[in-house]
Design a protein around this motif. Structure first.
Motif, PDB file in Angstrom:
ATOM      1  N   GLU A  57     -40.089 -28.642  11.098  1.00  0.00           N
ATOM      2  CA  GLU A  57     -38.996 -29.552  10.742  1.00  0.00           C
ATOM      3  C   GLU A  57     -37.662 -28.827  10.625  1.00  0.00           C
ATOM      4  O   GLU A  57     -36.599 -29.415  10.864  1.00  0.00           O
ATOM      5  N   GLU A  58     -37.681 -27.540  10.287  1.00  0.00           N
ATOM      6  CA  GLU A  58     -36.438 -26.780  10.147  1.00  0.00           C
ATOM      7  C   GLU A  58     -35.673 -26.657  11.472  1.00  0.00           C
ATOM      8  O   GLU A  58     -34.467 -26.450  11.478  1.00  0.00           O
ATOM      9  N   TYR A  59     -36.387 -26.798  12.578  1.00  0.00           N
ATOM     10  CA  TYR A  59     -35.766 -26.711  13.900  1.00  0.00           C
ATOM     11  C   TYR A  59     -34.619 -27.705  14.050  1.00  0.00           C
ATOM     12  O   TYR A  59     -33.619 -27.416  14.721  1.00  0.00           O
ATOM     13  N   SER A  60     -34.748 -28.866  13.425  1.00  0.00           N
ATOM     14  CA  SER A  60     -33.750 -29.934  13.573  1.00  0.00           C
ATOM     15  C   SER A  60     -32.400 -29.579  12.964  1.00  0.00           C
ATOM     16  O   SER A  60     -31.417 -30.282  13.207  1.00  0.00           O
ATOM     17  N   ASN A  61     -32.330 -28.510  12.182  1.00  0.00           N
ATOM     18  CA  ASN A  61     -31.088 -28.144  11.502  1.00  0.00           C
ATOM     19  C   ASN A  61     -30.263 -27.112  12.254  1.00  0.00           C
ATOM     20  O   ASN A  61     -29.183 -26.728  11.780  1.00  0.00           O
ATOM     21  N   VAL A  62     -30.739 -26.671  13.414  1.00  0.00           N
ATOM     22  CA  VAL A  62     -30.041 -25.594  14.113  1.00  0.00           C
ATOM     23  C   VAL A  62     -29.543 -26.071  15.469  1.00  0.00           C
ATOM     24  O   VAL A  62     -30.102 -26.990  16.068  1.00  0.00           O
ATOM     25  N   MET A  63     -28.461 -25.439  15.935  1.00  0.00           N
ATOM     26  CA  MET A  63     -27.972 -25.709  17.283  1.00  0.00           C
ATOM     27  C   MET A  63     -28.642 -24.781  18.284  1.00  0.00           C
ATOM     28  O   MET A  63     -28.962 -25.173  19.397  1.00  0.00           O
ATOM     29  N   ASN A  64     -28.864 -23.537  17.879  1.00  0.00           N
ATOM     30  CA  ASN A  64     -29.479 -22.543  18.755  1.00  0.00           C
ATOM     31  C   ASN A  64     -31.000 -22.680  18.679  1.00  0.00           C
ATOM     32  O   ASN A  64     -31.700 -21.833  18.119  1.00  0.00           O
ATOM     33  N   GLY A  65     -31.497 -23.774  19.276  1.00  0.00           N
ATOM     34  CA  GLY A  65     -32.920 -24.062  19.185  1.00  0.00           C
ATOM     35  C   GLY A  65     -33.791 -23.061  19.906  1.00  0.00           C
ATOM     36  O   GLY A  65     -34.951 -22.855  19.529  1.00  0.00           O
TER      37      GLY A  65
END
Length: 322
Positions: free
Chosen positions: A183-191
């Protein structure tokens, strides 16, 4: 191409994301179609509501290769709604045992790329992902023959991968884990950086010297290239922070500490660039409640923190791989 035969399980899902890539998307699609493989693949192409005719090109290719290419063309931009094309749309759709990725403005040059990568992953179950180099091009031609620094042109064990090995997204082929992206992936631009680190929890990385470099395109419409250096640093800091939160949540505290330290490194470095007066002001706002010290002493605390963490502690020294 045997890949259009749907009587067998899909071996590789090729995932492509596009946005206003009308001038480039055909190169990417041709690179996928020309793969010389003896196993079935699927090509999933997601367009995020382009306004320049990209969707027309994708749909034309889908008509020509209906059993190979599946187009997902959005009417409303998903990124602006907080949905990431790969993690939230393509990854859950992928039926392949392995997943390969390439943005719509980049392309592959080696027709044996997928064959070599699948053969390696099939024979080496301890490895979760493999990749290769790329050259950099712009509208005038080749800018650089290699995008990767030499230090990253080598394999990485799981722990090194978790600490963010520099890998090119257009080069990757990895195991379809069939588990949701954190779920933390959704908070970053540099996926990409988050994804590669996360994959490190499941195995090692193989750098493949025998695959011809792909083409990484630099142009004014590129999402990452549009950012200035400060914005890139901020986004990297945010990515490190959320990686730290992810690893903390799953109990990998040493890896969490490493990523948190990288975020602190960037923050402290930016504070030093701002100049003494602004640094003192920011220290007052950010650290007074925590440190309960005077502003000058807070700045000394920050400086000592950077020196202690990044020049003396082997665990978190920047860009260390051992």
């Amino acid at each position: 191409m045997k890949s259009e035969n749907n009587n067998f399980e899909v071996m590789v899902s090729v995932c492509c994301t596009a946005f206003n890539h009308a001038n480039y998307i055909a190169d990417a699609l041709e690179g996928f179609i020309k793969q010389n493989v003896d196993f079935p693949i699927e090509i999933l192409v997601h367009d995020d509501a382009s306004t320049d005719g990209t969707q027309d090109v994708i749909l034309e290719y889908e008509k020509r290769y209906p059993n190979l290419i599946k187009a997902i063309c959005q009417k409303n931009n998903q990124y602006l709604q907080g949905r990431y094309a790969f993690a939230h749309i393509l990854y859950p759709m992928a039926r392949g045992k392995y997943i390969a990725f390439c943005d719509g403005d980049d392309y592959w040059t080696d027709p044996l790329k997928l064959k070599k990568q699948v053969e390696f992953l099939e024979n080496n179950p301890d490895y979760v992902i493999c990749g290769h180099d790329a050259y950099i091009i712009n509208e005038f031609g080749i800018v650089s023959n290699s995008k990767l620094p030499d230090v990253h042109k080598r394999d990485a064990v799981s722990r090194q991968l978790q600490k963010n090995r520099d890998i090119l997204a257009l080069s990757i082929c990895f195991r379809n884990l069939r588990v949701p992206v954190p779920e933390e992936y959704s908070n970053v631009m540099n996926g990409d950086a988050f994804l590669f680190s996360w994959l490190g929890s499941f195995g090692h990385y193989k750098y493949m010297h025998d695959i011809k470099p792909g083409a990484y395109r630099v142009h004014a419409g590129g999402m990452w290239s549009l950012l200035d250096m400060k914005e890139k640093k901020v986004n990297s800091m945010i990515t490190y922070y959320w990686l730290a939160q992810y690893y903390k949540r799953i109990g990998s505290h040493d890896i969490a500490f490493y990523h948190l330290a990288q975020a602190v490194y960037i923050a402290v470095d930016e504070l030093c660039i701002l100049g003494v007066k602004r640094v003192l002001l920011l220290n007052c706002v950010l650290f007074k409640a925590m440190a309960q010290k005077s502003v000058p002493r807070s700045f000394a605390f920050l400086r000592s923190l950077r020196n202690r963490f990044f020049y003396k502690n082997d665990l978190i020294r920047k860009h260390e791989y051992h």
